[in-house]
Scaffold this motif. Structure first.
Motif, PDB file in Angstrom:
ATOM      1  N   ALA A 320       0.837  -1.159  -0.031  1.00  0.00           N
ATOM      2  CA  ALA A 320      -0.088   0.310  -0.059  1.00  0.00           C
ATOM      3  C   ALA A 320       0.881   1.196  -0.092  1.00  0.00           C
ATOM      4  O   ALA A 320       0.540   2.291  -0.564  1.00  0.00           O
ATOM      5  CB  ALA A 320      -0.985  -0.243   1.247  1.00  0.00           C
ATOM      6  N   ALA A 321       2.070   1.220   0.857  1.00  0.00           N
ATOM      7  CA  ALA A 321       2.869   2.430   0.575  1.00  0.00           C
ATOM      8  C   ALA A 321       3.687   2.773  -0.666  1.00  0.00           C
ATOM      9  O   ALA A 321       4.229   3.717  -0.642  1.00  0.00           O
ATOM     10  CB  ALA A 321       3.724   1.911   1.895  1.00  0.00           C
ATOM     11  N   MET A 322       3.538   1.535  -1.318  1.00  0.00           N
ATOM     12  CA  MET A 322       4.401   1.620  -2.766  1.00  0.00           C
ATOM     13  C   MET A 322       3.481   1.730  -4.095  1.00  0.00           C
ATOM     14  O   MET A 322       4.102   1.784  -4.931  1.00  0.00           O
ATOM     15  CB  MET A 322       5.397   0.543  -2.859  1.00  0.00           C
ATOM     16  N   ALA A 323       2.366   1.692  -3.590  1.00  0.00           N
ATOM     17  CA  ALA A 323       1.209   1.278  -4.764  1.00  0.00           C
ATOM     18  C   ALA A 323       1.279   2.420  -5.746  1.00  0.00           C
ATOM     19  O   ALA A 323       1.465   2.266  -7.062  1.00  0.00           O
ATOM     20  CB  ALA A 323      -0.271   1.129  -4.375  1.00  0.00           C
ATOM     21  N   GLY A 324       1.424   3.669  -5.528  1.00  0.00           N
ATOM     22  CA  GLY A 324       1.508   4.955  -6.398  1.00  0.00           C
ATOM     23  C   GLY A 324       2.926   4.982  -6.960  1.00  0.00           C
ATOM     24  O   GLY A 324       2.823   5.217  -8.335  1.00  0.00           O
ATOM     25  N   GLU A 325       4.025   4.705  -6.272  1.00  0.00           N
ATOM     26  CA  GLU A 325       5.214   4.461  -7.163  1.00  0.00           C
ATOM     27  C   GLU A 325       5.364   3.410  -8.247  1.00  0.00           C
ATOM     28  O   GLU A 325       5.844   3.773  -9.373  1.00  0.00           O
ATOM     29  CB  GLU A 325       6.342   4.337  -5.987  1.00  0.00           C
ATOM     30  N   ILE A 326       4.650   2.253  -7.953  1.00  0.00           N
ATOM     31  CA  ILE A 326       4.606   1.154  -8.865  1.00  0.00           C
ATOM     32  C   ILE A 326       3.698   1.524  -9.918  1.00  0.00           C
ATOM     33  O   ILE A 326       4.077   1.276 -11.070  1.00  0.00           O
ATOM     34  CB  ILE A 326       4.368  -0.143  -7.873  1.00  0.00           C
ATOM     35  N   ALA A 327       2.567   2.042  -9.552  1.00  0.00           N
ATOM     36  CA  ALA A 327       1.672   2.282 -10.929  1.00  0.00           C
ATOM     37  C   ALA A 327       2.546   3.351 -11.838  1.00  0.00           C
ATOM     38  O   ALA A 327       2.300   3.285 -12.857  1.00  0.00           O
ATOM     39  CB  ALA A 327       0.552   3.017 -10.111  1.00  0.00           C
ATOM     40  N   ALA A 328       3.185   4.427 -11.252  1.00  0.00           N
ATOM     41  CA  ALA A 328       4.042   5.175 -12.028  1.00  0.00           C
ATOM     42  C   ALA A 328       4.983   4.605 -12.971  1.00  0.00           C
ATOM     43  O   ALA A 328       5.311   5.280 -14.009  1.00  0.00           O
ATOM     44  CB  ALA A 328       4.894   6.532 -11.146  1.00  0.00           C
ATOM     45  N   LEU A 329       5.360   3.394 -12.573  1.00  0.00           N
ATOM     46  CA  LEU A 329       6.333   2.504 -13.631  1.00  0.00           C
ATOM     47  C   LEU A 329       5.522   2.201 -14.729  1.00  0.00           C
ATOM     48  O   LEU A 329       6.306   1.628 -15.688  1.00  0.00           O
ATOM     49  CB  LEU A 329       6.852   1.501 -12.726  1.00  0.00           C
ATOM     50  N   GLY A 330       4.556   1.946 -14.690  1.00  0.00           N
ATOM     51  CA  GLY A 330       3.418   1.448 -15.823  1.00  0.00           C
ATOM     52  C   GLY A 330       2.942   0.033 -15.449  1.00  0.00           C
ATOM     53  O   GLY A 330       2.589  -0.634 -16.395  1.00  0.00           O
ATOM     54  N   VAL A 331       3.308  -0.394 -14.093  1.00  0.00           N
ATOM     55  CA  VAL A 331       3.014  -1.937 -13.926  1.00  0.00           C
ATOM     56  C   VAL A 331       1.434  -1.788 -13.975  1.00  0.00           C
ATOM     57  O   VAL A 331       0.579  -1.262 -13.054  1.00  0.00           O
ATOM     58  CB  VAL A 331       3.386  -2.292 -12.619  1.00  0.00           C
ATOM     59  N   PRO A 332       0.735  -2.933 -14.461  1.00  0.00           N
ATOM     60  CA  PRO A 332      -0.698  -3.047 -14.505  1.00  0.00           C
ATOM     61  C   PRO A 332      -0.994  -3.264 -12.950  1.00  0.00           C
ATOM     62  O   PRO A 332      -0.427  -3.784 -12.376  1.00  0.00           O
ATOM     63  CB  PRO A 332      -0.880  -4.152 -15.592  1.00  0.00           C
TER      64      PRO A 332
END
Length: 441
Positions: A320-332
């Motif tokens: 949950a703490a990394m979700a935004g950062e991971i989404a910004a990488l383009g990970v579906p």
């Protein structure tokens, strides 16, 4: 009495790990006692002090979570320094002197040659009014020195224990320059009195300053805070760190991916008898902080120690703490949680994340020994197109084993290196599950 501490950097550059040690100790003392922590900008030097550095200091402290109760600027307090300087003149504790740097250097050399301590000889005290008028006409305004009582100055230091310094072995300090600039030693005294500072923790290089400041405070009718002087940092081999501090600024470490709590956890225990323990919050650090655990020996600092701590923090960070950062990488979204579960065990800093998504999304550059090339080509021909699942790796390697007769390390290592370009990494079952393209030579 409210425990009140302060961090007083000069906004003339970026703060580094040495400054952080001072800021952190003072912050933790106030935090533990439910007191106040003041950020005080020592900006009395108008030429070197820059607003961009003041902003950077606050930004760096906020990144670490070292928040303050209020900000004070010494440039806003020049009238107070003038008032207190007037009091010291009236009390006969301030005197004007006109020696040039060259003249002072010659005096010091003569004293050293005679086996005497190189302290100011107080020649200015013998000047008549006519002498002073002549020197002002020739050289302009002089510097203002504080007249020390030549007695022993004693206090109990919070880290070093009982200390005693003979004031006769110390030069009367210059507190105001010829151009009128108030120097740190005097401004700090006035501020500490006015702001009710109860505890001052700073580097061991300030011990002599502390002795003179205790006398200045007494001359102004005040007691002194509880002083403590922490050891200075050295490099990992004991070498002087001063020449490298420019590369150890907080923003440099931040840019290299160091996590705030990794840095704080290390600095809160470095040089103490307690082991470094990765804390989850500043409150946790404050609870276990005690100056009594620190010693006087130089403290070795190696920035390499920050990266295993950073990796541990990331490994324990929830999705949950990394979700935004991971989404910004383009990970579906459908793969994001699985991606983090795999990546977090294989990264040192956040900067490693894009590389792992690139591997899963676009594939790696295969690493294949010449003698394994035909084997890998045949293995890839046995691999279907994605999507893959948790069972793909086992099914594929079993098929390759039957077709080629290879087994064990001779089977698995060439395939790992061909798929990921790496000899080590996540479980291959997890890698296959996240691959978006079929690997090729």
């Amino acid at each position: 009495m409210t425990v009140t501490t302060r961090f007083a950097p000069s906004p003339t550059g970026y703060i580094h790990v040495g400054n952080l040690r001072t800021a952190l100790f003072n912050h933790l003392i106030a935090k533990k006692a439910g007191g106040q922590f003041i950020l005080r900008l020592d900006d009395t030097d108008p030429e070197r002090s820059k607003q961009e550095y003041a902003d950077a200091i606050m930004e760096d402290l906020e990144w670490l979570g070292l928040t303050w109760d209020r900000v004070e600027r010494q440039s806003d307090r020049l009238d107070r320094y003038a008032e207190e300087a007037k009091r010291l003149r009236a009390a006969g504790r301030f005197y004007e002197a006109w020696e040039t740097p060259t003249e002072l250097d010659l005096k010091r050399k003569k004293q050293l040659n005679m086996g005497l301590p190189p302290v100011y000889d107080r020649a200015a005290l013998a000047l008549s009014d006519a002498d002073k008028d002549k020197l002002r006409a020739e050289r302009g305004q002089g510097v203002w020195r504080f007249l020390l009582d030549q007695e022993r100055i004693e206090w109990t230091d919070g880290i070093l224990g009982p200390l005693s310094i003979d004031a006769g072995s110390v030069s009367d300090p210059v507190l105001i320059r010829a151009d009128g600039q108030v120097l740190y030693t005097f401004a700090s005294v006035v501020d500490d009195i006015d702001m009710g500072i109860t505890h001052v923790v700073r580097g061991a290089d300030h011990v002599t300053n502390t002795a003179t400041q205790i006398q200045i405070m007494a001359a102004l009718g005040a007691g002194h805070p509880n002083f403590a002087h922490h050891s200075l940092l050295t490099g990992p081999q004991g070498e002087a760190l001063s020449k490298r501090l420019g590369t150890l600024s907080l923003r440099d470490l931040r840019a290299r991916g160091v996590e705030p709590m990794a840095l704080l956890s290390l600095m809160a225990r470095l040089g103490s008898s307690q082991p470094v323990v990765l804390a989850s919050s500043i409150e946790e650090l404050a609870e276990g902080f005690d100056l009594a655990h620190f010693g006087s020996a130089p403290t070795k600092f190696d920035e390499a120690d920050l990266f295993p701590l950073t990796a541990r923090i990331l490994n324990e960070t929830p999705f949950a703490a990394m979700a935004g950062e991971i989404a910004a990488l383009g990970v579906p979204d459908a793969l994001a949680a699985d991606f983090w579960a795999v990546a977090r065990e294989n990264i040192t800093t956040r900067a490693d994340l894009p590389g792992w998504w690139h591997l899963f999304c676009d594939g790696a550059t295969p690493v294949v020994a010449e003698e394994d090339r035909d084997f890998v080509a045949e293995a890839f021909s046995l691999l279907p197109e994605p999507p893959y699942d948790a069972g793909t790796w086992a099914a594929w390697t079993e098929a390759v084993k039957r077709a080629t007769g290879r087994k064990g390390k001779g089977l698995f290592m060439p395939l790992r290196k061909a798929v990921t370009g790496l000899e080590k990494g996540p479980e291959m079952a997890d890698v296959m599950r996240l691959l978006q393209k079929k690997p090729t030579l």
